[in-house]
Design a protein around this motif. Structure first.
Motif, short mmCIF file in Angstrom:
data_model
loop_
_atom_site.label_atom_id
_atom_site.label_comp_id
_atom_site.label_asym_id
_atom_site.label_seq_id
_atom_site.Cartn_x
_atom_site.Cartn_y
_atom_site.Cartn_z
N THR A 14 0.86 -1.18 0.00
CA THR A 14 0.00 0.00 0.00
C THR A 14 0.90 1.23 0.00
O THR A 14 1.56 1.50 1.00
CB THR A 14 -0.91 0.02 1.25
N PRO A 15 0.95 1.96 -1.12
CA PRO A 15 1.76 3.18 -1.15
C PRO A 15 1.23 4.20 -0.14
O PRO A 15 0.04 4.21 0.18
CB PRO A 15 1.58 3.70 -2.58
N GLY A 16 2.10 5.05 0.36
CA GLY A 16 1.69 6.11 1.27
C GLY A 16 0.61 6.97 0.63
O GLY A 16 0.63 7.23 -0.57
N GLY A 17 -0.36 7.38 1.43
CA GLY A 17 -1.42 8.26 0.96
C GLY A 17 -2.62 7.57 0.34
O GLY A 17 -3.63 8.21 0.06
N LEU A 18 -2.55 6.24 0.09
CA LEU A 18 -3.65 5.53 -0.55
C LEU A 18 -4.67 5.07 0.50
O LEU A 18 -4.31 4.35 1.44
CB LEU A 18 -3.12 4.32 -1.32
N PRO A 19 -5.95 5.47 0.39
CA PRO A 19 -6.96 5.03 1.36
C PRO A 19 -7.12 3.50 1.35
O PRO A 19 -7.11 2.89 0.27
CB PRO A 19 -8.24 5.71 0.89
N HIS A 20 -7.25 2.92 2.53
CA HIS A 20 -7.35 1.46 2.63
C HIS A 20 -8.02 1.05 3.94
O HIS A 20 -8.06 1.81 4.90
CB HIS A 20 -5.96 0.82 2.52
N THR A 21 -8.51 -0.19 3.96
CA THR A 21 -9.05 -0.83 5.16
C THR A 21 -9.22 -2.31 4.89
O THR A 21 -8.93 -2.79 3.78
CB THR A 21 -10.39 -0.18 5.61
N MET A 22 -9.69 -3.06 5.89
CA MET A 22 -9.94 -4.49 5.73
C MET A 22 -11.20 -4.88 6.48
O MET A 22 -11.59 -4.22 7.45
CB MET A 22 -8.77 -5.32 6.27
N VAL A 23 -11.79 -6.00 6.05
CA VAL A 23 -12.91 -6.64 6.74
C VAL A 23 -12.56 -8.11 6.87
O VAL A 23 -12.20 -8.75 5.87
CB VAL A 23 -14.23 -6.48 5.95
N ALA A 24 -12.65 -8.65 8.07
CA ALA A 24 -12.34 -10.06 8.30
C ALA A 24 -13.49 -10.95 7.86
O ALA A 24 -14.65 -10.56 7.92
CB ALA A 24 -12.03 -10.29 9.77
N GLY A 25 -13.13 -12.16 7.48
CA GLY A 25 -14.12 -13.18 7.14
C GLY A 25 -14.73 -13.80 8.39
O GLY A 25 -14.48 -13.35 9.52
N ASP A 26 -15.50 -14.86 8.19
CA ASP A 26 -16.24 -15.51 9.27
C ASP A 26 -15.35 -16.11 10.36
O ASP A 26 -15.80 -16.30 11.48
CB ASP A 26 -17.15 -16.61 8.71
N GLU A 27 -14.11 -16.46 10.02
CA GLU A 27 -13.22 -17.08 11.01
C GLU A 27 -12.23 -16.09 11.61
O GLU A 27 -11.34 -16.46 12.37
CB GLU A 27 -12.47 -18.26 10.38
N GLY A 28 -12.38 -14.81 11.28
CA GLY A 28 -11.43 -13.82 11.75
C GLY A 28 -10.18 -13.84 10.88
O GLY A 28 -10.12 -14.53 9.86
N MET A 29 -9.14 -13.12 11.31
CA MET A 29 -7.95 -13.00 10.47
C MET A 29 -6.81 -12.45 11.31
O MET A 29 -7.03 -11.68 12.25
CB MET A 29 -8.28 -12.05 9.31
N VAL A 30 -5.58 -12.85 10.96
CA VAL A 30 -4.37 -12.26 11.53
C VAL A 30 -3.53 -11.77 10.38
O VAL A 30 -3.26 -12.51 9.42
CB VAL A 30 -3.57 -13.25 12.40
N VAL A 31 -3.12 -10.50 10.45
CA VAL A 31 -2.33 -9.86 9.39
C VAL A 31 -1.07 -9.26 10.01
O VAL A 31 -1.13 -8.69 11.09
CB VAL A 31 -3.15 -8.74 8.70
N MET A 32 0.04 -9.42 9.32
CA MET A 32 1.27 -8.73 9.70
C MET A 32 1.44 -7.55 8.76
O MET A 32 1.53 -7.73 7.54
CB MET A 32 2.49 -9.64 9.59
N ASP A 33 1.45 -6.34 9.33
CA ASP A 33 1.72 -5.13 8.55
C ASP A 33 3.14 -4.67 8.82
O ASP A 33 3.62 -4.75 9.96
CB ASP A 33 0.76 -3.99 8.95
N ILE A 34 3.79 -4.18 7.78
CA ILE A 34 5.14 -3.62 7.91
C ILE A 34 5.08 -2.20 7.38
O ILE A 34 4.61 -1.96 6.27
CB ILE A 34 6.15 -4.46 7.10
#
Length: 124
Positions: A84-104
């Motif tokens: 995700t380049p700087g300045g780009l709008p973003h978000t996430m929605v988890a599925g039915d089992e949830g989710m784990v994400v590593m962001d750097i």
């Protein structure tokens, strides 16, 4: 005291805690030039659309969900990663089992060096 250099994804030792949104928490580990955020989503949890100047890479470690980024909506599963380049709008929605994400983040997000809540949108 010696600086901590080794960590475990399932332990929060050495990390900073934030509640990003209802059902979404993170533990943030900061270095000089980069930062890792382990984000845990409850089933169906939805983040807030936001942006920040730092570049961000994400990697789905477990579960599944939808990544909203600019005009794109992409289903993600374990093993998928994205930039995700700087300045780009973003978000996430988890599925039915949830989710784990590593962001750097590079460079590290200043607001994420401290415990708190929210996505700490930084325009600058």
């Amino acid at each position: 005291m010696q600086e901590q250099l080794f960590f475990n994804i399932d332990k929060s030792d050495g990390g900073v805690h934030r509640e990003l949104a209802p059902g979404i928490t993170t533990t943030v580990f900061s270095g000089e030039h980069a930062q890792i955020s382990i984000v845990r989503f409850a089933a169906g949890a939805k983040g807030t659309l936001h942006h920040h100047p730092e570049e961000q890479w994400g990697h789905c470690l477990s579960g599944s969900g939808l990544r909203f980024q600019g005009e794109e909506e992409v289903a993600v599963k374990p093993g998928d990663f994205w930039r995700t380049p700087g300045g780009l709008p973003h978000t996430m929605v988890a599925g039915d089992e949830g989710m784990v994400v590593m962001d750097i983040f590079a460079p590290p997000r200043k607001a994420y060096r401290e415990a708190g809540s929210g996505f700490a949108v930084e325009d600058g």
